[in-house]
Motif scaffolding. Structure first.
Motif, mmCIF file in Angstrom:
data_model
loop_
_atom_site.group_PDB
_atom_site.id
_atom_site.type_symbol
_atom_site.label_atom_id
_atom_site.label_comp_id
_atom_site.label_asym_id
_atom_site.label_seq_id
_atom_site.Cartn_x
_atom_site.Cartn_y
_atom_site.Cartn_z
ATOM 1 N N LEU A 133 101.475 24.239 44.359
ATOM 2 C CA LEU A 133 101.553 22.913 43.731
ATOM 3 C C LEU A 133 100.236 22.156 43.838
ATOM 4 O O LEU A 133 99.793 21.515 42.884
ATOM 5 C CB LEU A 133 102.685 22.103 44.366
ATOM 6 N N ALA A 134 99.593 22.221 44.999
ATOM 7 C CA ALA A 134 98.335 21.490 45.215
ATOM 8 C C ALA A 134 97.203 22.030 44.341
ATOM 9 O O ALA A 134 96.187 21.349 44.152
ATOM 10 C CB ALA A 134 97.947 21.550 46.682
ATOM 11 N N ASP A 135 97.371 23.247 43.805
ATOM 12 C CA ASP A 135 96.326 23.846 42.968
ATOM 13 C C ASP A 135 96.449 23.425 41.505
ATOM 14 O O ASP A 135 95.558 23.697 40.703
ATOM 15 C CB ASP A 135 96.382 25.374 43.037
ATOM 16 N N LEU A 149 97.903 24.869 35.028
ATOM 17 C CA LEU A 149 96.581 25.471 35.201
ATOM 18 C C LEU A 149 95.899 24.990 36.467
ATOM 19 O O LEU A 149 96.090 23.840 36.882
ATOM 20 C CB LEU A 149 95.704 25.128 33.993
ATOM 21 N N ASP A 150 95.071 25.874 37.057
ATOM 22 C CA ASP A 150 94.269 25.453 38.202
ATOM 23 C C ASP A 150 92.963 24.844 37.702
ATOM 24 O O ASP A 150 92.738 24.732 36.486
ATOM 25 C CB ASP A 150 94.036 26.609 39.184
ATOM 26 N N LYS A 151 92.084 24.462 38.614
ATOM 27 C CA LYS A 151 90.856 23.757 38.230
ATOM 28 C C LYS A 151 89.924 24.615 37.382
ATOM 29 O O LYS A 151 89.045 24.096 36.682
ATOM 30 C CB LYS A 151 90.127 23.251 39.476
ATOM 31 N N SER A 189 99.390 22.653 30.205
ATOM 32 C CA SER A 189 99.121 23.078 28.838
ATOM 33 C C SER A 189 100.454 23.381 28.162
ATOM 34 O O SER A 189 101.341 23.979 28.766
ATOM 35 C CB SER A 189 98.233 24.334 28.837
ATOM 36 N N PHE A 190 100.594 22.961 26.921
ATOM 37 C CA PHE A 190 101.805 23.297 26.172
ATOM 38 C C PHE A 190 101.519 23.228 24.683
ATOM 39 O O PHE A 190 100.613 22.523 24.237
ATOM 40 C CB PHE A 190 102.975 22.370 26.531
ATOM 41 N N ASP A 191 102.291 23.998 23.922
ATOM 42 C CA ASP A 191 102.241 23.905 22.465
ATOM 43 C C ASP A 191 103.311 22.922 22.029
ATOM 44 O O ASP A 191 104.454 22.993 22.503
ATOM 45 C CB ASP A 191 102.498 25.276 21.822
ATOM 46 N N VAL A 192 102.961 22.032 21.132
ATOM 47 C CA VAL A 192 103.931 21.060 20.631
ATOM 48 C C VAL A 192 103.922 21.086 19.106
ATOM 49 O O VAL A 192 102.868 21.077 18.469
ATOM 50 C CB VAL A 192 103.645 19.633 21.172
ATOM 51 N N GLY A 193 105.106 21.164 18.548
ATOM 52 C CA GLY A 193 105.260 21.153 17.103
ATOM 53 C C GLY A 193 106.146 19.996 16.669
ATOM 54 O O GLY A 193 106.944 19.479 17.469
#
Length: 218
Positions: free
Chosen positions: A88-90, A178-180, A95-99
């Motif tokens: 979680l801390a990472d 996603l991580d850094k 990111s997601f796709d939205v339509g």
């Protein structure tokens, strides 16, 4: 007899190992292809959210996706703690796709919303906008940076504005944390979302869409 007991013990251990492995199965992306979406659910943490937000698995752009609709402002929450687990801390971004579906008139209308996170005892808010503003870029991939998350973090996605007189459902797919460095973090798809207790009575609230300001009433 001892040999039989030994084989039984081996069989029990094998089943236990298989069950444990299945329980710990992780994925890099939540793409809804398996039909599961317990990790996401309707949320009323936002005061203007429609508590009757509906989630429905549909076929979209050649794959499975999650259709989110409401009469007012749709709002969904993700169990990021259950999904990311020890990592979680990472988490540095989502990111997601939205339509966006066409309006009742059969035409595309630009839509925008926000990703909110609430962290800590004082529920510090982070708010970042997303939008789908062109038909040729529908669906669209959204990447939003997140502040450091903790086990009590609430992560919400809303749709709040649209250039249409009617409410317009939005569609989520391919959700990643996603991580850094931009790498996808392994997620537990068996995580379950439980709406937070807000203590608010929302029964008398009415969500506004396409609101306008009148001179002298700001």
């Amino acid at each position: 007899m001892k040999k039989l007991l030994s084989w039984l013990l081996i069989a029990v251990l094998a089943v236990s190992m298989i069950s444990a492995a299945a329980a710990e199965e992780t994925v890099d992306v939540l793409d809804f292809e398996d039909g599961a979406f317990a990790f996401i659910g309707a949320s009323n943490e936002r005061p203007n959210a429609d508590s009757a937000t509906s989630l429905e698995l549909i076929d979209y752009e050649g794959s499975k996706a999650l259709r989110i609709s409401a009469e007012g402002i749709p709002c969904v929450g993700l169990n990021v703690t259950g999904l990311a687990g020890e990592r979680l801390a990472d988490v540095a971004a989502i990111s997601f796709d939205v339509g966006i579906e066409n309006g009742a008139d059969g035409k595309f209308h630009a839509v925008s919303g926000n990703v909110y996170s609430y962290t800590g005892e004082d529920k510090t808010e982070q708010k970042t906008a997303w939008s789908v503003y062109m038909a040729k870029k529908n669906p669209r991939n959204i990447v939003i940076a997140l502040d450091e998350l903790c086990p009590d973090t609430s992560l919400l996605i809303t749709e709040e504005d649209h250039a249409s007189p009617d409410t317009i459902p939005f569609i989520l797919d391919n959700i990643k944390l996603l991580d850094k460095d931009g790498n996808a973090i392994a997620l537990n798809p068996a995580a379950e979302y439980t709406p937070a207790e807000t203590g608010r009575d929302l029964s008398t609230l009415v969500a506004l869409t396409n609101a306008v300001e009148l001179a002298g009433f700001q």
